[in-house]
Design an enzyme around this catalytic site. Structure first.
Site, PDB file in Angstrom:
ATOM      1  N   GLU A  58       0.848  -1.185   0.000  1.00 35.71           N
ATOM      2  CA  GLU A  58       0.000   0.000   0.000  1.00 35.71           C
ATOM      3  C   GLU A  58       0.890   1.245   0.000  1.00 35.71           C
ATOM      4  O   GLU A  58       1.887   1.308   0.718  1.00 35.71           O
ATOM      5  CB  GLU A  58      -0.906   0.013   1.229  1.00 35.71           C
ATOM      6  CG  GLU A  58      -1.850  -1.182   1.259  1.00 35.71           C
ATOM      7  CD  GLU A  58      -2.934  -1.064   2.316  1.00 35.71           C
ATOM      8  OE1 GLU A  58      -2.926  -0.083   3.089  1.00 35.71           O
ATOM      9  OE2 GLU A  58      -3.801  -1.949   2.351  1.00 35.71           O
ATOM     10  N   CYS A  76       4.137   8.482  -0.125  1.00 41.85           N
ATOM     11  CA  CYS A  76       4.483   7.728   1.093  1.00 41.85           C
ATOM     12  C   CYS A  76       4.638   6.262   0.681  1.00 41.85           C
ATOM     13  O   CYS A  76       3.668   5.641   0.241  1.00 41.85           O
ATOM     14  CB  CYS A  76       3.357   7.928   2.098  1.00 41.85           C
ATOM     15  SG  CYS A  76       3.583   7.023   3.616  1.00 41.85           S
ATOM     16  N   CYS A  83       4.410  -5.444   9.429  1.00 41.25           N
ATOM     17  CA  CYS A  83       5.507  -4.907  10.237  1.00 41.25           C
ATOM     18  C   CYS A  83       5.645  -5.745  11.511  1.00 41.25           C
ATOM     19  O   CYS A  83       4.651  -6.215  12.067  1.00 41.25           O
ATOM     20  CB  CYS A  83       5.224  -3.452  10.612  1.00 41.25           C
ATOM     21  SG  CYS A  83       6.573  -2.693  11.535  1.00 41.25           S
ATOM     22  N   CYS A  87       3.780  -1.711  17.281  1.00 38.91           N
ATOM     23  CA  CYS A  87       3.303  -0.479  17.944  1.00 38.91           C
ATOM     24  C   CYS A  87       1.787  -0.584  18.120  1.00 38.91           C
ATOM     25  O   CYS A  87       1.066  -0.886  17.167  1.00 38.91           O
ATOM     26  CB  CYS A  87       3.662   0.753  17.117  1.00 38.91           C
ATOM     27  SG  CYS A  87       5.421   0.853  16.748  1.00 38.91           S
ATOM     28  N   CYS A  90      -0.978   1.276  15.838  1.00 41.20           N
ATOM     29  CA  CYS A  90      -0.788   1.240  14.391  1.00 41.20           C
ATOM     30  C   CYS A  90      -1.524   0.070  13.743  1.00 41.20           C
ATOM     31  O   CYS A  90      -1.429  -1.068  14.202  1.00 41.20           O
ATOM     32  CB  CYS A  90       0.713   1.141  14.105  1.00 41.20           C
ATOM     33  SG  CYS A  90       1.088   0.900  12.378  1.00 41.20           S
ATOM     34  N   CYS A 309      -1.784   8.443   8.453  1.00 39.19           N
ATOM     35  CA  CYS A 309      -0.611   7.905   9.118  1.00 39.19           C
ATOM     36  C   CYS A 309      -1.001   6.834  10.148  1.00 39.19           C
ATOM     37  O   CYS A 309      -1.881   7.034  10.976  1.00 39.19           O
ATOM     38  CB  CYS A 309       0.092   9.053   9.812  1.00 39.19           C
ATOM     39  SG  CYS A 309       1.624   8.564  10.519  1.00 39.19           S
TER      40      CYS A 309
HETATM   41  S1  SF4 Z   1       4.219   2.558  13.527  1.00 43.23           S
HETATM   42 FE1  SF4 Z   1       3.390   0.709  12.541  1.00 43.23          FE
HETATM   43  S2  SF4 Z   1       4.526   0.502  10.623  1.00 43.23           S
HETATM   44 FE2  SF4 Z   1       5.668   1.941  11.924  1.00 43.23          FE
HETATM   45  S3  SF4 Z   1       7.132   0.646  13.033  1.00 43.23           S
HETATM   46 FE3  SF4 Z   1       5.334   0.793  14.372  1.00 43.23          FE
HETATM   47  S4  SF4 Z   1       4.124  -1.024  13.829  1.00 43.23           S
HETATM   48 FE4  SF4 Z   1       5.593  -0.714  12.177  1.00 43.23          FE
END
Ligand code: SF4
Length: 324
Positions: A58, A76, A83, A87, A90, A309
């Site tokens: 994406e 972007c 990932c 986090c 996210c 974001c």
């Molecule tokens: S914010 Fe999301 S994409 Fe960025 S490092 Fe943390 S988990 Fe990964």
């Protein structure tokens, strides 16, 4: 970039750069691009490229306006599918890591935005899916191609790599910047917390690489490279948005030459937190400014598309197992 089929690296770079400049890819590769575009009324668009293994990348095109009203479209890009950083705020983290993108798959996003969708890309930010420094060699290889004069010929000052603070990756990137043409490459750090206790809760990487170690690493970066750091701060109601958090953050930043970009939290799917109110964002920004910091506030775009974001991620594949 490793040469494909035994082609030496420099030759592979030259071929790729030339193809990208002219907007022509190997016809087989071009035909394999399975593209889907979604647009938001605010002008933001998200495009998805389905790869031959069925996984999707994406990317987001943000039509921003610069000084004097000049358009400065920003792309972007993603560096991974999913990932591994976990986090909690996210959307991408909910997928886990599917796999790293290759150099070709990263620069393909520029090719599609430029030649398929007709955008004049002025800035590139590595802020899409994935932690760029978890795939640092491919990210470096893609930057080498994007700034290649025989190819896209972008200025490195218009490329920013955003990381949650992988110290080993920042050091590797620092060596690359010192030894290459990418001297003006910009570094952005997702800080998102004023102290270790809060950061440990929302960003698991902090348990291994804490804020003291991160500060030391960033001081070292600033001694070696020109240009200010960008410190991103996703403002989450009830987690990191108090006045005390703002003043503690200002104390941590100390003498780092940095601009703080406050990003109002964009709720992920099934989010435990709402978005902050305008009044809360204004108050937090004001407290940081009163502490003497250079602060900007990110305008929220693409929220309706789940393209803002921290919202990238594909709900259809997020339950799949980690591949790498
Ligand atoms: S914010 Fe999301 S994409 Fe960025 S490092 Fe943390 S988990 Fe990964």
């Amino acid at each position: 970039m490793r040469g494909r089929d035994g082609i030496p690296r420099e030759q592979a770079m030259r071929e790729w750069a030339g193809c990208l400049r002219e907007g022509r890819l190997d016809p087989k590769r071009e035909a394999a691009i399975d593209l889907r575009v979604e647009s938001d009324p605010d002008g933001t668009s998200k495009f998805l490229i389905r790869h031959p293994d069925g996984l999707e990348t994406e990317s987001v095109v943000l039509p921003l306006t610069g000084k004097g009203g000049k358009p400065r479209t920003t792309l972007c890009v993603s560096s991974q599918i999913g990932c591994a950083m976990g986090c909690t705020f996210c959307e991408t983290a909910q997928m886990g890591l599917m796999r790293n993108l290759t150099v070709e798959e990263i620069v393909l996003q520029w090719h599609v935005a430029t030649h398929r969708l007709g955008h004049a890309i002025r800035n590139i930010v590595f802020m899409g899916m994935g932690e760029p420094l978890d795939n640092v060699e491919a990210v470096i290889g893609s930057i080498e191609i994007l700034i290649d004069r025989r190819g896209p010929s972008m200025s490195s000052s218009r490329i920013a790599v955003s990381t949650v603070g992988r110290i080993d990756g920042i050091r590797r990137l620092s060596r690359f910047v010192g030894e290459s043409e990418a001297r003006k490459l910009r570094l952005a750090i997702s800080v998102n917390a004023p102290d270790d206790e809060t950061r440990n809760r929302i960003m698991p990487l902090n348990r291994a690489m804490d804020m003291t170690a991160l500060h030391e690493c960033l001081s070292d970066w600033c001694e070696r490279h020109a240009g200010p750091l960008l410190l991103e701060y996703v403002l989450i109601p009830g987690v990191n948005d108090s006045d005390h958090a703002a003043t503690t953050l200002a104390g941590w930043i100390d003498r780092l030459p940095a601009r703080v970009n406050v990003i109002p939290y964009n709720p992920r799917r099934e989010s435990p937190w709402p978005a902050p109110t305008e009044a809360d964002v204004d108050r937090f920004v004001r407290t940081l400014r009163d502490a003497g910091l250079d602060v900007s506030r990110r305008v929220t775009q693409g929220r309706a598309l789940m393209a803002a974001c921290g919202q990238l991620g594909n709900e259809h594949i997020r339950k799949r197992r980690r591949i790498d």
